[in-house]
Write an enzyme that holds these catalytic residues in place. Sequence first.
Site, PDB file in Angstrom:
ATOM      1  CG  ASN A   9      35.440  44.568  46.646  1.00 47.90           C
ATOM      2  OD1 ASN A   9      34.639  45.217  47.289  1.00 47.90           O
ATOM      3  ND2 ASN A   9      35.745  44.845  45.385  1.00 47.90           N
ATOM      4  CG  ASP A  68      37.170  37.167  38.979  1.00 54.73           C
ATOM      5  OD1 ASP A  68      37.849  37.728  39.867  1.00 54.73           O
ATOM      6  OD2 ASP A  68      37.436  37.271  37.768  1.00 54.73           O
ATOM      7  CG  PHE A 150      32.513  48.419  45.211  1.00 56.69           C
ATOM      8  CD1 PHE A 150      31.255  47.917  45.513  1.00 56.69           C
ATOM      9  CD2 PHE A 150      33.347  47.651  44.401  1.00 56.69           C
ATOM     10  CE1 PHE A 150      30.837  46.687  45.029  1.00 56.69           C
ATOM     11  CE2 PHE A 150      32.945  46.413  43.905  1.00 56.69           C
ATOM     12  CZ  PHE A 150      31.680  45.937  44.223  1.00 56.69           C
ATOM     13  CE  LYS A 174      26.476  47.371  42.311  1.00 53.89           C
ATOM     14  NZ  LYS A 174      27.837  47.553  42.858  1.00 53.89           N
ATOM     15  CG  HIS A 179      27.318  42.493  38.290  1.00 54.01           C
ATOM     16  ND1 HIS A 179      26.676  43.626  38.708  1.00 54.01           N
ATOM     17  CD2 HIS A 179      28.608  42.627  38.714  1.00 54.01           C
ATOM     18  CE1 HIS A 179      27.527  44.410  39.347  1.00 54.01           C
ATOM     19  NE2 HIS A 179      28.705  43.825  39.368  1.00 54.01           N
ATOM     20  NE  ARG A 180      29.556  41.267  43.821  1.00 48.68           N
ATOM     21  CZ  ARG A 180      29.921  42.356  43.136  1.00 48.68           C
ATOM     22  NH1 ARG A 180      29.241  43.489  43.247  1.00 48.68           N
ATOM     23  NH2 ARG A 180      30.967  42.313  42.337  1.00 48.68           N
TER      24      ARG A 180
HETATM   25  P1  ITT Z   1      38.151  39.965  45.443  1.00 46.81           P
HETATM   26  O1  ITT Z   1      38.913  40.009  46.726  1.00 46.81           O
HETATM   27  O2  ITT Z   1      36.766  39.426  45.604  1.00 46.81           O
HETATM   28  O3  ITT Z   1      38.904  39.287  44.326  1.00 46.81           O
HETATM   29  P2  ITT Z   1      38.431  42.306  43.753  1.00 46.81           P
HETATM   30  O4  ITT Z   1      38.091  43.756  43.957  1.00 46.81           O
HETATM   31  O5  ITT Z   1      39.852  41.974  43.414  1.00 46.81           O
HETATM   32  O6  ITT Z   1      37.942  41.521  45.048  1.00 46.81           O
HETATM   33  P3  ITT Z   1      37.607  41.221  41.195  1.00 46.81           P
HETATM   34  O7  ITT Z   1      38.887  40.512  41.026  1.00 46.81           O
HETATM   35  O8  ITT Z   1      36.339  40.490  40.891  1.00 46.81           O
HETATM   36  O9  ITT Z   1      37.431  41.754  42.687  1.00 46.81           O
HETATM   37  O10 ITT Z   1      37.709  42.569  40.379  1.00 46.81           O
HETATM   38  C1  ITT Z   1      36.621  43.165  39.854  1.00 46.81           C
HETATM   39  C2  ITT Z   1      36.805  44.663  39.842  1.00 46.81           C
HETATM   40  O11 ITT Z   1      35.711  45.145  39.027  1.00 46.81           O
HETATM   41  C3  ITT Z   1      36.623  45.311  41.207  1.00 46.81           C
HETATM   42  O12 ITT Z   1      37.827  45.586  41.834  1.00 46.81           O
HETATM   43  C4  ITT Z   1      35.888  46.592  40.861  1.00 46.81           C
HETATM   44  O13 ITT Z   1      36.791  47.580  40.461  1.00 46.81           O
HETATM   45  C5  ITT Z   1      35.062  46.176  39.661  1.00 46.81           C
HETATM   46  N1  ITT Z   1      33.728  45.744  40.084  1.00 46.81           N
HETATM   47  C6  ITT Z   1      33.283  44.477  40.322  1.00 46.81           C
HETATM   48  N2  ITT Z   1      32.004  44.484  40.701  1.00 46.81           N
HETATM   49  C7  ITT Z   1      31.628  45.772  40.702  1.00 46.81           C
HETATM   50  C8  ITT Z   1      30.433  46.430  41.020  1.00 46.81           C
HETATM   51  O14 ITT Z   1      29.358  45.774  41.440  1.00 46.81           O
HETATM   52  N3  ITT Z   1      30.399  47.759  40.892  1.00 46.81           N
HETATM   53  C9  ITT Z   1      31.472  48.438  40.487  1.00 46.81           C
HETATM   54  N4  ITT Z   1      32.642  47.902  40.189  1.00 46.81           N
HETATM   55  C10 ITT Z   1      32.725  46.574  40.299  1.00 46.81           C
END
Ligand code: ITT
Length: 195
Positions: A9, A68, A150, A174, A179-180
């Site tokens: 991501n 995650d 995103f 942000k 959270h991150r």
């Molecule tokens: P990885 O390759 O790291 O797994 P991913 O997009 O699949 O990437 P996740 O499994 O953690 O990540 O899914 C979390 C989803 O939640 C992600 O795809 C976003 O749609 C949403 N998300 C996570 N963090 C976010 C943020 O800071 N702002 C907005 N949406 C977020």
Amino acid sequence: MKIIFATGNMGKLAEASEILGQGFELVTPAQMGITEEIPETGDTLRANSLQKAEYIYQKTGLDCFADDSGLEVDALGGAPGVYSARYAGDHCSFDDNIDKLLGELAEHPGEPRTARFRTVVTLLVGGEPHFFDGVVEGKIAFERSGTRGFGYDPIFVPDAFAPKTFSEIGIEDKNAISHRGQCLRAMAAWMAENL
Ligand code: ITT
């Protein structure tokens, strides 16, 4: 320090680079030739975070970390939660997920729109896991606002910046509350103290 961030991501990668700063060089699995989708079959953020980090550690033998994350919406019983990435189906877009979420919430008129983002970061050092948690409280807007970020950022209004969404505030604001940001600052502090 050079370390693998087990993510595909690019939004997460941009944020992590900014949060961790110049002392870290982040490498992605793709840059190491690992291009397949990393399995995420757990039913908790912690399990999936650990699974992603261990997958990369087993392939490379190198220290790495994974993130995650999920969005919990109270009126939807905590959904989409751990299924946030694929809420509208496998390989759906961020826009599909937002449309589904706003559609589901429209069926709960009058209920609070409170929600939170959670992240669990797993850092693997020599194969040993270390976990870092982060959470940010907010509300789900009625429509999208802003162009930055995103995922669900265009509809998430963090309490600290209401009525602006994560997409309306810059990446620095942000990261300061997200959270991150919480997880990765805790991880960097732990590394500074223990490595
Ligand atoms: P990885 O390759 O790291 O797994 P991913 O997009 O699949 O990437 P996740 O499994 O953690 O990540 O899914 C979390 C989803 O939640 C992600 O795809 C976003 O749609 C949403 N998300 C996570 N963090 C976010 C943020 O800071 N702002 C907005 N949406 C977020």
